[in-house]
Design an enzyme around this catalytic site. Structure first.
Site, mmCIF file in Angstrom:
data_model
loop_
_atom_site.group_PDB
_atom_site.id
_atom_site.type_symbol
_atom_site.label_atom_id
_atom_site.label_comp_id
_atom_site.label_asym_id
_atom_site.label_seq_id
_atom_site.Cartn_x
_atom_site.Cartn_y
_atom_site.Cartn_z
ATOM 1 N N SER A 163 0.853 -1.189 0.000
ATOM 2 C CA SER A 163 0.000 0.000 0.000
ATOM 3 C C SER A 163 0.889 1.239 0.000
ATOM 4 O O SER A 163 2.018 1.206 0.533
ATOM 5 C CB SER A 163 -0.903 0.020 1.242
ATOM 6 O OG SER A 163 -1.555 1.270 1.377
ATOM 7 N N TYR A 172 -1.632 -0.426 10.665
ATOM 8 C CA TYR A 172 -1.841 -0.893 9.290
ATOM 9 C C TYR A 172 -0.688 -0.445 8.404
ATOM 10 O O TYR A 172 -0.100 -1.253 7.666
ATOM 11 C CB TYR A 172 -3.164 -0.375 8.733
ATOM 12 C CG TYR A 172 -3.310 -0.610 7.259
ATOM 13 C CD1 TYR A 172 -3.579 -1.889 6.766
ATOM 14 C CD2 TYR A 172 -3.155 0.423 6.342
ATOM 15 C CE1 TYR A 172 -3.692 -2.122 5.399
ATOM 16 C CE2 TYR A 172 -3.272 0.203 4.979
ATOM 17 C CZ TYR A 172 -3.534 -1.064 4.515
ATOM 18 O OH TYR A 172 -3.642 -1.294 3.167
#
Length: 231
Positions: free
Chosen positions: A127, A140
């Site tokens: 990501s 995260y």
């Protein structure tokens, strides 16, 4: 040349697009946990699995080998995202997030490695939040940063065996399962050089390239697929 491709979390969103992209001319297996797979060719092997379970990786690899007789490409797409503001600490939830985002790829690799031949490829879905810290979701982002480091480390370890390891880091991707408001989409578009939000197929095509022979001299790379987000 047809290959056998395993996509974790392949029932929806980006994972579904990746599985569909490979299924055009390759044998495909996917894993799923809660969303029943739909819209994939009948020949697709769909394996229901909890990637955090102790013996899940061995069972998944065994089923792929029993059906197709080989395993050539692993796409570690399954992931968890969750909030982790500084004032809160939910150990179980955070451990699950780290387990799915980082430890599950390691478990699958360990189970599959005896069966991977030179020319095999692993593609991890990272990501942009690995380098652009998400507000209120630091764990995260940290899990994806760790996945990037793991990607490079495995490329170094497995390179002598002719196995390549890369990652794709998507930016804002529009999926039906995770709808965003028009206002939020507008903010992403404003900060994106190409002036649009990404589609799952954008990521799928990048994954296919990294898994292909055309990328045969590429390993240890993190390919950002964000349309130029926050350049």
């Amino acid at each position: 040349m047809p290959r056998v491709v395993l996509v974790t979390g392949g029932a929806r969103g980006i994972g579904h697009a990746i599985a569909a992209e490979f299924a055009r001319d390759h044998a495909v297996a996917i894993t799923w946990a809660t969303t029943v797979p739909k819209g994939l060719p009948d020949k697709t092997l769909a394996i229901r699995a909890d990637l955090l379970a102790q013996s899940a990786a061995e069972a998944i690899v065994s089923q792929v080998l029993n059906r197709f007789g080989a395993l050539d490409v692993i796409v570690n797409n399954a992931g968890q995202i969750g909030m982790s503001p500084a004032q809160d600490f939910d150990a179980a939830a955070l451990q699950d997030m780290l387990g799915v985002n980082l430890l599950a790829p390691q478990a699958l690799l360990a189970a599959a490695l005896p069966h991977l031949k030179p020319g095999a490829a692993i593609v991890n879905i990272s990501s942009v939040n690995a380098v652009l810290p998400p507000y209120g979701a630091s764990i995260y982002g940290a899990s994806k940063a760790a996945l990037n480091l793991w990607t490079r480390a495995m490329a170094k370890e497995l390179g002598p065996q002719g196995i390549r390891v890369n990652a794709v880091a998507p930016g804002a991707i529009d999926t039906p399962e995770s709808p965003r408001s028009d206002d939020l989409k507008g903010l992403f578009v404003k900060d994106t050089a190409l002036g649009r939000i990404g589609q799952p197929q954008d990521v799928a095509r990048a994954v296919r390239f990294l898994a292909s022979e055309e990328a045969g001299f590429i390993t240890g790379e993190i390919l950002t697929v964000s349309g130029g987000y926050r350049l």
